[in-house]
Design a protein around this motif. Structure first.
Motif, PDB file in Angstrom:
ATOM      1  N   ALA A 175     129.277 -51.603  17.408  1.00 26.90           N
ATOM      2  CA  ALA A 175     130.278 -51.240  18.415  1.00 26.90           C
ATOM      3  C   ALA A 175     130.195 -52.134  19.646  1.00 26.90           C
ATOM      4  N   ARG A 176     128.988 -52.421  20.084  1.00 28.51           N
ATOM      5  CA  ARG A 176     128.787 -53.273  21.264  1.00 28.51           C
ATOM      6  C   ARG A 176     129.361 -54.667  21.022  1.00 28.51           C
ATOM      7  N   ASN A 177     129.089 -55.234  19.855  1.00 27.01           N
ATOM      8  CA  ASN A 177     129.579 -56.581  19.542  1.00 27.01           C
ATOM      9  C   ASN A 177     131.095 -56.615  19.381  1.00 27.01           C
ATOM     10  N   ALA A 178     131.642 -55.610  18.717  1.00 25.73           N
ATOM     11  CA  ALA A 178     133.095 -55.581  18.506  1.00 25.73           C
ATOM     12  C   ALA A 178     133.844 -55.416  19.824  1.00 25.73           C
ATOM     13  N   ALA A 179     133.317 -54.587  20.716  1.00 25.79           N
ATOM     14  CA  ALA A 179     133.989 -54.319  21.994  1.00 25.79           C
ATOM     15  C   ALA A 179     134.081 -55.558  22.880  1.00 25.79           C
ATOM     16  N   LYS A 180     133.226 -56.543  22.641  1.00 25.89           N
ATOM     17  CA  LYS A 180     133.269 -57.774  23.428  1.00 25.89           C
ATOM     18  C   LYS A 180     134.584 -58.529  23.244  1.00 25.89           C
ATOM     19  N   LEU A 181     135.297 -58.244  22.144  1.00 28.94           N
ATOM     20  CA  LEU A 181     136.578 -58.914  21.914  1.00 28.94           C
ATOM     21  C   LEU A 181     137.710 -58.309  22.739  1.00 28.94           C
ATOM     22  N   ILE A 182     137.468 -57.157  23.342  1.00 27.37           N
ATOM     23  CA  ILE A 182     138.494 -56.526  24.174  1.00 27.37           C
ATOM     24  C   ILE A 182     138.303 -57.036  25.597  1.00 27.37           C
ATOM     25  N   GLN A 183     139.005 -58.097  25.942  1.00 24.54           N
ATOM     26  CA  GLN A 183     138.750 -58.775  27.209  1.00 24.54           C
ATOM     27  C   GLN A 183     140.011 -59.239  27.929  1.00 24.54           C
ATOM     28  N   ASN A 184     141.176 -58.814  27.437  1.00 25.87           N
ATOM     29  CA  ASN A 184     142.437 -59.233  28.051  1.00 25.87           C
ATOM     30  C   ASN A 184     143.285 -58.003  28.366  1.00 25.87           C
ATOM     31  N   GLU A 185     143.561 -57.769  29.636  1.00 24.56           N
ATOM     32  CA  GLU A 185     144.292 -56.577  30.048  1.00 24.56           C
ATOM     33  C   GLU A 185     145.741 -56.560  29.564  1.00 24.56           C
ATOM     34  N   ASN A 186     146.251 -57.697  29.158  1.00 18.59           N
ATOM     35  CA  ASN A 186     147.640 -57.758  28.715  1.00 18.59           C
ATOM     36  C   ASN A 186     147.807 -57.444  27.235  1.00 18.59           C
ATOM     37  N   GLU A 187     146.723 -57.159  26.558  1.00 21.45           N
ATOM     38  CA  GLU A 187     146.789 -56.901  25.122  1.00 21.45           C
ATOM     39  C   GLU A 187     146.978 -55.413  24.825  1.00 21.45           C
ATOM     40  N   THR A 188     147.500 -55.150  23.625  1.00 20.69           N
ATOM     41  CA  THR A 188     147.558 -53.792  23.093  1.00 20.69           C
ATOM     42  C   THR A 188     146.511 -53.689  21.990  1.00 20.69           C
ATOM     43  N   ILE A 189     145.551 -52.799  22.177  1.00 25.80           N
ATOM     44  CA  ILE A 189     144.426 -52.656  21.254  1.00 25.80           C
ATOM     45  C   ILE A 189     144.594 -51.382  20.434  1.00 25.80           C
ATOM     46  N   PHE A 190     144.440 -51.488  19.135  1.00 23.62           N
ATOM     47  CA  PHE A 190     144.417 -50.295  18.278  1.00 23.62           C
ATOM     48  C   PHE A 190     142.982 -50.002  17.869  1.00 23.62           C
ATOM     49  N   LEU A 191     142.557 -48.762  18.081  1.00 23.61           N
ATOM     50  CA  LEU A 191     141.248 -48.296  17.638  1.00 23.61           C
ATOM     51  C   LEU A 191     141.454 -47.193  16.612  1.00 23.61           C
ATOM     52  N   GLY A 192     141.004 -47.419  15.401  1.00 19.63           N
ATOM     53  CA  GLY A 192     141.185 -46.444  14.338  1.00 19.63           C
ATOM     54  C   GLY A 192     140.138 -45.350  14.364  1.00 19.63           C
ATOM     55  N   PRO A 193     140.205 -44.418  13.427  1.00 17.14           N
ATOM     56  CA  PRO A 193     139.206 -43.355  13.347  1.00 17.14           C
ATOM     57  C   PRO A 193     137.881 -43.889  12.815  1.00 17.14           C
ATOM     58  N   GLY A 194     136.813 -43.176  13.118  1.00 18.67           N
ATOM     59  CA  GLY A 194     135.502 -43.567  12.615  1.00 18.67           C
ATOM     60  C   GLY A 194     134.445 -43.495  13.693  1.00 18.67           C
ATOM     61  N   THR A 195     133.238 -43.121  13.302  1.00 19.09           N
ATOM     62  CA  THR A 195     132.177 -42.908  14.287  1.00 19.09           C
ATOM     63  C   THR A 195     131.720 -44.208  14.951  1.00 19.09           C
ATOM     64  N   THR A 196     131.798 -45.338  14.255  1.00 20.80           N
ATOM     65  CA  THR A 196     131.441 -46.612  14.887  1.00 20.80           C
ATOM     66  C   THR A 196     132.470 -46.996  15.938  1.00 20.80           C
ATOM     67  N   ILE A 197     133.737 -46.801  15.630  1.00 24.02           N
ATOM     68  CA  ILE A 197     134.794 -47.124  16.594  1.00 24.02           C
ATOM     69  C   ILE A 197     134.745 -46.179  17.791  1.00 24.02           C
ATOM     70  N   GLU A 198     134.360 -44.932  17.565  1.00 25.37           N
ATOM     71  CA  GLU A 198     134.175 -44.017  18.701  1.00 25.37           C
ATOM     72  C   GLU A 198     133.134 -44.574  19.675  1.00 25.37           C
ATOM     73  N   LEU A 199     132.084 -45.180  19.142  1.00 25.73           N
ATOM     74  CA  LEU A 199     131.048 -45.755  19.999  1.00 25.73           C
ATOM     75  C   LEU A 199     131.554 -46.973  20.763  1.00 25.73           C
ATOM     76  N   MET A 200     132.568 -47.660  20.236  1.00 26.98           N
ATOM     77  CA  MET A 200     133.142 -48.800  20.948  1.00 26.98           C
ATOM     78  C   MET A 200     133.647 -48.397  22.318  1.00 26.98           C
ATOM     79  N   THR A 201     134.080 -47.135  22.474  1.00 23.45           N
ATOM     80  CA  THR A 201     134.611 -46.690  23.763  1.00 23.45           C
ATOM     81  C   THR A 201     133.560 -46.768  24.868  1.00 23.45           C
ATOM     82  N   GLU A 202     132.293 -46.763  24.512  1.00 18.96           N
ATOM     83  CA  GLU A 202     131.223 -46.856  25.507  1.00 18.96           C
ATOM     84  C   GLU A 202     131.047 -48.271  26.041  1.00 18.96           C
TER      85      GLU A 202
END
Length: 262
Positions: free
Chosen positions: A95-122
């Motif tokens: 989750a920590r590594n994947a979240a590093k790709l969310i770095q542009n405020e102008n983007e629309t990000i989709f986060l699907g279901p799943g316990t690993t993706i839930e951790l990305m929110t942190e």
């Protein structure tokens, strides 16, 4: 190559990968598929492996899967709470590594279901970003931070994953422009990714089709495992985030299909 040596090599491959296909064995041993199928039949009859359509599965791999290394046990889908208890340390790493790709405020990000993706929110560091999800747990985690342009896709609710699915959800997704999508999977085998539920797989397929950049998250235990429904081709994905437990040989095999981050 002698028959005994060939069959030993097949058993070694099964032990190493957990699940192997006839094609994989052909590439490793350089023998015909008919010869491999005969060997698999004999080894299955001797209960040294479990023959499957198009390949085989090691006996030990079946035992380990019953210890909740995947998202199903004996064909039954685990509950959301049960999934949260599996490979927690590894999921945080992914989750920590994947979240590093969310770095542009102008983007629309989709986060699907799943316990690993839930951790990305942190680990999302942006103060303002548009996030779309069909996961009620993901939505609830993000709404508490009160700093995102947040959209929850509605539809038929699946309690096992906390996801909204079905025709209403599918229609909404197809009308959205998505910059980056992050989707979890239950199984990865050869160039296919799979999940337990057809409706959930369908919306994940539509999300990935709609996204400019497509990413998967999966812990190492998901490799060489197939769940009920194949919903996407690995070769169409931009990157897959997994953990440090992935062996070099398994990584080399799957890198012919996709870029792997671990």
């Amino acid at each position: 190559m002698l028959k005994s040596e060939r069959q030993k090599n097949i058993l070694d491959l099964c032990e190493q990968f957990g699940v192997v296909t006839v094609k994989m064995i052909q590439e490793k041993l350089g023998v015909s598929d008919m010869t491999i199928r005969r060997d698999l039949k004999e080894l299955d009859e001797r209960k040294q492996l479990i023959r499957q359509h198009g390949g085989a599965q090691s006996v030990d791999y079946v035992d380990s899967s019953k210890q909740t290394l995947t998202n199903t046990i004996d064909g039954k889908e685990l509950s959301h709470l049960e999934k949260k208890e599996i490979s927690t340390k590894e999921k945080h790493y992914i989750a920590r590594n994947a979240a590093k790709l969310i770095q542009n405020e102008n983007e629309t990000i989709f986060l699907g279901p799943g316990t690993t993706i839930e951790l990305m929110t942190e680990y999302i560091t942006l103060e303002k970003v548009r996030i779309v999800t069909n996961s009620l747990p993901v939505f609830n985690l993000l709404k508490e931070k009160d700093k995102y342009d947040l959209y929850l896709i509605g539809g038929s609710y699946r309690a096992h994953t906390g996801a909204f699915v079905g025709s209403v959800a599918d229609e909404m997704v197809q009308k959205m422009g998505i910059s980056k999508a992050f989707v979890g999977v239950n199984g990865i085998q050869d160039h296919w990714v799979s999940t337990f539920n057809i409706e959930e797989g369908k919306i994940q397929q539509l999300v990935l089709d709609a996204a400019s950049s497509k990413f998967l998250v999966a812990d190492a235990h998901k490799f060489n495992h197939r769940d009920f429904y194949n919903f996407y081709d690995l070769q169409k994905i931009d990157g897959l985030f997994t953990d440090y437990n992935l062996s070099n040989e398994v990584k080399r095999h799957y890198e012919q299909y996709i870029k792997i981050f671990n």
